[in-house]
Design a protein around this motif. Structure first.
Motif, mmCIF file in Angstrom:
data_model
loop_
_atom_site.group_PDB
_atom_site.id
_atom_site.type_symbol
_atom_site.label_atom_id
_atom_site.label_comp_id
_atom_site.label_asym_id
_atom_site.label_seq_id
_atom_site.Cartn_x
_atom_site.Cartn_y
_atom_site.Cartn_z
ATOM 1 N N VAL A 3 0.857 -1.176 0.000
ATOM 2 C CA VAL A 3 0.000 0.000 0.000
ATOM 3 C C VAL A 3 0.893 1.225 0.000
ATOM 4 O O VAL A 3 1.811 1.337 0.825
ATOM 5 N N PRO A 189 -5.169 -5.917 6.650
ATOM 6 C CA PRO A 189 -5.736 -4.740 5.986
ATOM 7 C C PRO A 189 -7.120 -4.384 6.500
ATOM 8 O O PRO A 189 -7.945 -5.253 6.752
ATOM 9 N N SER A 191 -9.739 -3.153 4.901
ATOM 10 C CA SER A 191 -10.324 -2.838 3.606
ATOM 11 C C SER A 191 -11.153 -4.000 3.128
ATOM 12 O O SER A 191 -10.777 -5.155 3.289
ATOM 13 N N ARG A 201 -1.727 -0.965 -4.022
ATOM 14 C CA ARG A 201 -2.869 -0.068 -3.873
ATOM 15 C C ARG A 201 -2.369 1.287 -3.420
ATOM 16 O O ARG A 201 -1.547 1.385 -2.511
ATOM 17 N N GLU A 226 -7.384 1.030 3.770
ATOM 18 C CA GLU A 226 -7.208 1.212 2.330
ATOM 19 C C GLU A 226 -8.377 1.947 1.682
ATOM 20 O O GLU A 226 -8.341 2.236 0.485
#
Length: 330
Positions: A3, A189, A191, A201, A226
């Motif tokens: 990320v 994560p 997300s 990402r 995210e």
């Protein structure tokens, strides 16, 4: 999977810290449900897991926490030390479009079949409140002491060395590179999105800044939101959780406590070995700032000595304190 969090000059200036009781409660549930966690938490798991059996919303919680975590369960704190009630209010106020997207992605439900937030969020908030009271609140004073001590340590690094120094020691999977923060490797994560193992990402902080949240139950991994609505956030493992589930030190001598006060007597009892302010805070279940105030008084009375090794201060009781404790115990 990596990320990348992109910063502007304005967002760098808005890097701040916060502690989240709601986030820790969600991550604690994830540990109990067997979808995360570390062996370091086993003593707590043994005590806490039986308490979860009667939770009526357990099927929904299990479904939401089985994979990538929906971002709406982690509203970014607007203050450094929010209450659980304040964070649950933020959860209940989740914007509808954002909720539908995250909920649908996590449970694999088409958008038109996602229930309205008003049908889900109050139930979730109630379940998380009950779980916090049962599973986290009994240990929150000790947890908060660890989290606050970690924030204090990182804040000194930020003051002394700036943003680059802060990120360079935050976690081995975090790297700062010319205005871009990159999180590599294994992490948990926050997300609902699905990614291939080698995808990247990009998260744009959009000038809103970044909130860094030390975590007990995400340890030893990094958690990245995210899908931030505004402010980006990272949960990183707090230093010192190895002390969290230790048994408390022996009770202080009862005859001395009315004279010095229970907390100061407990501090002297614990200081049979050299300990840091953070370690004392965890053992006694009080904040590092409270420990510092009591230590200052005890130093002034000649009962505690302090030695500094770089940025670390080690405290030990003096011979006068040994004599005082020995006299009271005889």
């Amino acid at each position: 999977m990596a990320v990348e969090i992109r910063f502007t000059a304005a967002s760098v200036a808005r890097v701040r810290f916060a502690v989240s009781p709601l986030g820790e409660t969600v991550l604690a549930l994830r540990v109990l449900l067997g979808t995360g966690g570390h062996a370091a938490h086993r003593p707590w798991v043994r005590r806490a897991r039986p308490l979860l059996a009667g939770e009526r919303e357990l099927p929904v919680l299990r479904a939401l926490l089985a994979g990538p975590l929906p971002s709406f369960l982690f509203p970014v704190p607007q203050e450094r030390l929010p209450s659980m009630a304040t964070e649950l209010d933020l959860l209940r106020a989740t914007e509808e479009t954002f909720f539908r997207r995250e909920y649908g992605a996590v449970l694999g439900v088409p958008g038109e079949e996602v229930p309205a937030p008003a049908a889900v969020l109050p139930r979730l908030a109630g379940a998380l409140h009950r779980c916090h009271e049962l599973l986290v609140a009994p240990y929150w004073a000790r947890m908060r002491a660890i989290l606050e001590a970690d924030v204090g340590r990182r804040a000194l690094t930020l003051v002394d060395g700036g943003v680059q120094a802060l990120f360079s020691e935050l976690h081995r999977d975090i790297a700062w590179d010319d205005g871009q923060l990159v999180v590599h490797g294994r992490r948990t994560p926050h997300s609902a999105g699905r990614h291939t193992p080698h995808s990247v990402r990009t998260v744009d902080s959009g000038g809103h800044g970044l909130v860094l949240l030390p975590s007990v139950f995400n340890w030893p991994h990094v958690g990245v939101d995210e899908s931030p609505v505004t402010t980006a956030s990272i949960r990183y493992p707090a230093v010192g959780i190895g002390l969290l589930w230790e048994d408390r030190p022996p009770s202080p001598p009862t005859a001395l406590a009315p004279v010095l006060g229970y907390t100061r007597t407990a501090l002297l009892t614990a200081l049979a070995e050299p300990l840091t302010t953070a370690a004392l805070a965890v053992r006694l279940g009080i904040t590092p700032s409270a420990v510092s105030q009591h230590l200052g008084t005890l130093r002034g009375a000649g009962l505690v000595s302090t030695q500094r090794r770089g940025r670390t201060a080690l405290h030990l009781r003096t011979e006068r304190a040994d004599h005082l404790l020995g006299t009271s115990a005889s």
